[in-house]
Design a protein around this motif. Structure first.
Motif, short mmCIF file in Angstrom:
data_model
loop_
_atom_site.label_atom_id
_atom_site.label_comp_id
_atom_site.label_asym_id
_atom_site.label_seq_id
_atom_site.Cartn_x
_atom_site.Cartn_y
_atom_site.Cartn_z
N THR A 84 -3.65 13.80 -10.73
CA THR A 84 -2.41 13.06 -11.03
C THR A 84 -2.19 11.94 -10.03
OG1 THR A 84 -1.26 14.87 -12.12
CG2 THR A 84 0.11 13.26 -10.98
N LEU A 85 -1.85 10.75 -10.54
CA LEU A 85 -1.51 9.66 -9.64
C LEU A 85 0.00 9.44 -9.62
CD1 LEU A 85 -4.59 7.31 -10.13
CD2 LEU A 85 -4.06 8.81 -8.23
N HIS A 86 0.48 8.32 -10.18
CA HIS A 86 1.89 7.95 -10.00
C HIS A 86 2.82 8.55 -11.04
CE1 HIS A 86 0.25 5.49 -13.06
NE2 HIS A 86 1.44 5.05 -13.38
N GLU A 87 2.26 9.21 -12.06
CA GLU A 87 3.09 9.84 -13.08
C GLU A 87 2.33 11.01 -13.67
OE1 GLU A 87 3.93 6.75 -15.91
OE2 GLU A 87 1.84 6.40 -16.35
N PHE A 88 3.03 11.86 -14.42
CA PHE A 88 2.35 13.01 -15.02
C PHE A 88 3.10 13.42 -16.28
CE2 PHE A 88 5.48 16.20 -13.68
CZ PHE A 88 6.14 15.51 -12.67
N VAL A 89 2.40 14.20 -17.09
CA VAL A 89 3.00 14.61 -18.36
C VAL A 89 3.06 16.13 -18.42
CG1 VAL A 89 2.82 14.45 -20.87
CG2 VAL A 89 1.98 12.57 -19.44
N ILE A 90 4.27 16.64 -18.63
CA ILE A 90 4.40 18.08 -18.83
C ILE A 90 4.61 18.33 -20.32
CG2 ILE A 90 5.38 18.47 -16.54
CD1 ILE A 90 8.13 18.73 -17.75
N SER A 91 4.37 19.55 -20.75
CA SER A 91 4.57 19.88 -22.15
C SER A 91 5.65 20.95 -22.25
CB SER A 91 3.27 20.43 -22.75
OG SER A 91 3.56 21.06 -23.98
N ALA A 92 6.56 20.76 -23.21
CA ALA A 92 7.60 21.77 -23.41
C ALA A 92 7.19 22.75 -24.52
CB ALA A 92 8.92 21.10 -23.73
N VAL B 114 2.42 8.02 -5.64
CA VAL B 114 1.51 9.12 -5.96
C VAL B 114 2.00 10.43 -5.33
CG1 VAL B 114 -0.85 9.99 -5.63
CG2 VAL B 114 -0.48 7.61 -6.32
N LEU B 115 2.44 10.32 -4.08
CA LEU B 115 2.93 11.51 -3.39
C LEU B 115 4.15 12.09 -4.13
CD1 LEU B 115 2.85 13.36 -0.86
CD2 LEU B 115 4.38 11.73 0.26
N GLU C 176 7.83 9.74 -14.33
CA GLU C 176 7.40 8.84 -13.25
C GLU C 176 8.56 8.71 -12.26
OE1 GLU C 176 6.44 4.84 -14.45
OE2 GLU C 176 5.78 4.30 -12.44
N PRO C 177 8.47 9.40 -11.14
CA PRO C 177 9.62 9.39 -10.23
C PRO C 177 9.77 8.08 -9.45
CG PRO C 177 7.86 10.79 -9.37
CD PRO C 177 7.41 10.33 -10.71
N THR C 178 8.71 7.35 -9.24
CA THR C 178 8.62 6.12 -8.43
C THR C 178 8.73 6.42 -6.94
OG1 THR C 178 10.91 5.37 -8.18
CG2 THR C 178 9.81 4.81 -10.25
N GLU C 179 8.27 5.47 -6.16
CA GLU C 179 8.13 5.67 -4.72
C GLU C 179 9.45 5.66 -3.97
OE1 GLU C 179 7.48 2.91 -6.28
OE2 GLU C 179 8.35 1.25 -5.15
N LYS D 230 0.84 -1.20 0.00
CA LYS D 230 0.00 0.00 0.00
C LYS D 230 0.88 1.25 0.00
CE LYS D 230 -4.38 -0.39 2.05
NZ LYS D 230 -5.24 -0.53 3.19
N ASP D 231 1.96 1.19 0.77
CA ASP D 231 2.89 2.32 0.82
C ASP D 231 3.51 2.60 -0.55
OD1 ASP D 231 2.45 2.72 3.48
OD2 ASP D 231 4.29 1.73 4.18
N VAL D 232 3.78 1.53 -1.30
CA VAL D 232 4.32 1.71 -2.65
C VAL D 232 3.42 2.66 -3.43
CG1 VAL D 232 4.64 0.57 -4.90
CG2 VAL D 232 5.56 -0.49 -2.83
#
Ligand SMILES: *Cc1c(COP(=O)(O)O)cnc(C)c1O
Length: 484
Positions: free
Chosen positions: A377-385, A355-356, A425-428, A348-350
């Motif tokens: 946003t959950l575990h990843e996000f998309v930015i635009s350049a 997400v955090l 996606e930075p990962t936990e 669950k912590d993963v």
């Protein structure tokens, strides 16, 4: 910096070796007596003749050429490059796992079967599904298995169906799997919030729809919050819901796909449940299913009766065999160890920390970069350049510039519905400091656009190779030398 080091084969000198064990009494043994002549080599293998020291140096040098998750941050969206706890490897290389042979008598591999049986049960518990196969060796192969299960389902129900619906944000393997299994692709559009456009979905669903493939959360890192509605629309025409669960980092231990209406899904053990991947390393993409298609799973299945594990072949409705023996066993052991060492709370912590971390990093970037779909946003996000492109620097230049700071670049130009997309996606497992460091660098790169544009356009400067013509590098592989 620019000495050319030849391949290990080019370093070979006849007669050189590492250590050599005396032939002892093996000299007088004739192999022909013990081994079928057909199986014996006619010529010696072409192995390089080098000293042990040369081997050690060669591979130590090679290992530092590439980026890997043990070296530095690797924020590759969708692909989950998270830390792989070393205990996984320590257990997987125990003789009892690494040295067994798949053709051993069944009573001598009971422990290995127990691990696979237990892992299947755990994956079913996490997904809410009824049964799973551990055989597929990648997410993409899992997709193919899932679609073949759908095909079998419709065959048995005498349904005339040939269309699979996938959203425009889908991972490239989804349409590829659809085509390879003989279905046709119909694309559903995304709405203003980056989710499936329900209105559009309704207009394209008809009796020919065999099912829908959906990534949940989708590849923008957003939860498809109308999922029950979507599932109902598909189920109403007797279609099946397929979840691309390659990346389960936001849901693991928190939400069960079965409750959202999914009938079939694959899970990449090599993304959510650690295990080194990339560079062609082995993976594992188990497919978990509900009762609608459970009878069609590939052979063999692992069963447990009267204190014994066995492998069962089901001739009747199975889609057949999809992998030699039972899949990539070493990866199954690693995932099993990972899950047991974390436990319920740890899993669950993963999800919670994945997400955090993503949300914190997104927050740090929002002043400088456009974030078009950002609500939920959950575990990843998309930015635009796109703002950066308008000032002269594209997503690819940003990715290449990051390499000089020792980071791996995020996924760029995917998903395709966002211009100049950079998917992170930075990962936990990353620390707050690493996230801040990375955000800082991305902001510094943005600051450099106005005064140091040419510099950014020619990055990277400090990597073993500079900017490659990527198409040419793939098509005309030249691996004879590398620079030390
Ligand atoms: C990685 C991924 C896949 C493909 O998995 P492989 O193991 O690389 O074949 C499919 N879908 C999504 C969303 C993914 O992130």
């Amino acid at each position: 910096m620019n000495r050319l080091t030849p391949l290990i084969f080019k370093q070979s000198k006849s007669g050189r070796n590492g250590y050599k064990i005396d032939d002892g009494d093996t000299k007088n043994i004739s192999f022909e007596k013990f081994i079928n002549k057909k199986l014996l080599r006619k010529n010696f293998p072409q192995l390089p003749e080098v000293t042990e020291f040369q081997v050690v140096r060669h591979f130590t040098n090679l290992s530092t050429k590439n980026h890997h998750v043990d070296k530095d941050f690797y924020p590759l969206g969708s692909c989950t490059m998270k830390y792989n706890p070393k205990i996984n490897d320590a257990i997987a290389i125990l003789d009892g796992f690494a040295m067994i042979h798949p053709n051993q008598p069944i009573e001598t591999v009971q422990g290995a079967l127990e691990i696979m049986y237990e892992l299947e049960k755990i994956l079913c518990e996490l997904t809410g599904m009824e049964k799973a196969t551990l055989q597929p060796s990648a997410g993409s192969q899992g997709e193919m298995v899932g679609l073949l299960l759908m095909k079998k389902y419709h065959e048995i129900h005498n349904n005339k169906k040939d269309v699979i619906i996938i959203p425009e944000t889908a991972h490239g393997t989804n349409p590829a799997s659809v085509i390879m299994t003989g279905f046709k692709v119909k694309q559903v559009k995304s709405d203003k919030r980056g989710r499936v456009d329900i209105k559009h979905l309704k207009t394209i669903v008809d009796d020919r729809v065999a099912g829908m493939m959906l990534t949940q959360p989708n590849t923008l890192g957003l939860f498809e919050d109308k999922i029950e509605k979507i599932s109902k629309i598909i189920h109403d025409v007797d279609g099946l819901m397929y979840m691309d669960g390659a990346n389960l980092n936001a849901l693991v231990g928190i939400a069960k796909p079965s409750l959202m209406g999914f009938d079939i899904m694959h899970i990449n053990l090599h993304k959510t449940f650690s295990t080194p991947h990339g560079g062609g390393g082995p993976g594992s993409g188990p497919v978990a299913v509900n009762s609608k298609v459970a009878d069609f799973l590939p052979n063999p299945t692992i069963e447990y009766h009267n204190g014994k594990y066995s492998l069962e072949m089901h001739a009747k409705n199975t889609i057949g065999k999809v992998h030699s023996f039972f899949g990539n066993f070493g990866i199954l052991v690693r995932a099993y160890v990972y899950i047991l060492s974390l436990g319920n709370k740890g899993l669950k912590d993963v999800a919670t920390y994945a997400v955090l971390n993503a949300n914190y990093l997104k927050f740090l970037l929002q002043d400088k970069y456009d974030i078009p779909f950002s609500d939920g946003t959950l575990h990843e996000f998309v930015i635009s350049a796109i703002k950066q492109k308008n000032r002269g620097i594209k997503a690819i230049d940003i990715g290449k510039s990051l390499l000089d700071y020792g980071f791996h670049a995020p996924t760029v130009y995917f998903p395709i519905n966002i211009p100049e997309s950079i998917m992170i996606e930075p990962t936990e497992t990353e620390t707050k400091e690493t996230l801040e460091d990375f955000a800082n660098v991305l902001c510094q790169i943005d600051d450099k656009i106005d005064n140091e544009q040419e510099y950014l356009k020619n990055a990277p400067y400090h990597t073993p190779v500079r900017r490659l013509d990527e198409t040419k590098a793939n098509r005309e592989l030249d691996i004879n030398y590398y620079e030390t």
